[in-house]
Enzyme design. Structure first.
Site, PDB file in Angstrom:
ATOM      1  N   CYS A  36      -9.653 -13.348 -39.833  1.00  0.00           N
ATOM      2  CA  CYS A  36     -10.345 -14.584 -39.435  1.00  0.00           C
ATOM      3  C   CYS A  36      -9.328 -15.550 -38.846  1.00  0.00           C
ATOM      4  O   CYS A  36      -8.272 -15.793 -39.440  1.00  0.00           O
ATOM      5  CB  CYS A  36     -11.020 -15.231 -40.639  1.00  0.00           C
ATOM      6  SG  CYS A  36     -12.325 -14.205 -41.337  1.00  0.00           S
ATOM      7  N   CYS A  78      -9.192  -9.866 -43.708  1.00  0.00           N
ATOM      8  CA  CYS A  78      -9.261  -9.244 -42.373  1.00  0.00           C
ATOM      9  C   CYS A  78      -8.389 -10.031 -41.407  1.00  0.00           C
ATOM     10  O   CYS A  78      -7.170 -10.014 -41.551  1.00  0.00           O
ATOM     11  CB  CYS A  78     -10.706  -9.141 -41.892  1.00  0.00           C
ATOM     12  SG  CYS A  78     -11.683 -10.639 -42.086  1.00  0.00           S
ATOM     13  N   CYS A 134      -5.638 -14.837 -43.604  1.00  0.00           N
ATOM     14  CA  CYS A 134      -6.923 -14.219 -43.941  1.00  0.00           C
ATOM     15  C   CYS A 134      -6.574 -12.905 -44.614  1.00  0.00           C
ATOM     16  O   CYS A 134      -6.220 -11.935 -43.947  1.00  0.00           O
ATOM     17  CB  CYS A 134      -7.776 -13.980 -42.698  1.00  0.00           C
ATOM     18  SG  CYS A 134      -9.264 -13.014 -43.070  1.00  0.00           S
TER      19      CYS A 134
END
Lengths: 94, 194
Positions: B104, B102, B99
């Protein structure tokens, strides 16, 4: 792009930088802005996170898995495919 | 007499919980239920799914079609969780999940992400130098095998369904699940039989 896109459709990620215009929440990575890819799969429709993040009414947007050639983004890239979830509002015809 | 040390975040948490229950947004029971489900979520849950997919072709097909439904079949609570997508490794193609925006992560089936998953180095290198990254995890991907990197940017959470390792013929689901590690379902390593 609106309307359901079928697998194999060529698309371009909008070369847009809303973060230069003010507060926003964007799920489209910087490295893909302006990049060309191919729709791999329709993943469903989800409320627009760009509105959800600010507690605004959010319309449902089609979400796609779009495949890119990594070397078209970085000449020195490794790997054969890069697949990213993108909302229809970020895709234009290529 | 011992004094309980209370941090500002503890007080904030208590206040938010109180407001949520006072306003009827969620009940105390629902909060407890969710805390239990979060604590119970470990890579062992994902490993159970992988092992079942290796021995049960019908389950495998259902898991590839809808990971969340397949998880629920095995009693893994998925209510309120994002959709779970399952990326199928083949002899020709290997999947790696990152990700870049961020962190995820399919927490319902893999638990908390490992610390490196959230690091800027992993997130940057997984998309640009994935083969080099795999080598640092001790994973030598044959040149003939295509590497497909999946950047988890939006509503889905992704897990890898790795290839069943050789030397596991006739093994039970429990034996198979025991060889599937967290990194195997992120795609940085392959299940190994020692």
């Amino acid at each position: 792009m609106s309307g359901l896109l079928s697998p194999g459709t060529k698309v371009r990620v909008r070369d847009d930088w809303p973060e230069t215009r003010g507060p926003c929440h964007i799920r489209t990575p910087h490295y893909l802005r302006g990049a060309e890819g191919v729709v791999e799969k329709h993943l469903g429709a989800f409320p627009n996170p760009e509105d959800l993040a600010f507690a605004r009414p959010a319309s449902r947007l089609n979400l796609y898995h779009v495949r890119f050639v990594p070397q078209a983004i970085w000449p020195d890239a490794g790997g054969e495919a890069l697949v990213v979830e993108l909302y229809e509002t970020w895709l234009e015809a290529a | 007499m011992s004094e309980v040390l209370e941090t500002p975040s503890d007080r904030l948490l208590a206040a938010v919980r109180q407001l949520l229950t006072d306003k009827g947004v969620v009940s105390r029971e629902e909060i407890s239920e969710r805390i239990q489900a979060t604590d119970a979520a470990t890579p062992a849950q994902g490993a159970r799914m992988v092992a079942k997919a290796w021995v049960d072709p019908a389950f495998r097909a259902r898991m590839l079609a809808d990971g969340a439904k397949a998880a629920e079949e095995l009693g893994i609570p998925m209510r309120g969780m994002p959709p779970l997508g399952v990326l199928e490794d083949t002899a020709e193609e290997h999947n790696l999940v990152v990700c870049t925006l961020c962190s995820c992560y399919p927490r319902a089936v893999l638990g908390y992400p490992p610390f490196w998953f959230k690091s800027a180095a992993y997130r940057a290198r997984a998309v640009r130098d994935p083969r080099g990254l795999l080598r640092e995890f001790g994973t030598e991907l044959p040149q003939a095998v295509k590497l497909r990197v999946v950047d988890s940017t939006a509503d889905y959470r992704w897990m890898v369904l790795p290839l069943r390792p050789a030397g596991t013929e006739g093994w039970s689901e429990e034996q198979l699940a025991a060889v599937v590690r967290e990194g195997d379902m992120i795609g940085v390593t392959f299940p190994k039989v020692s």
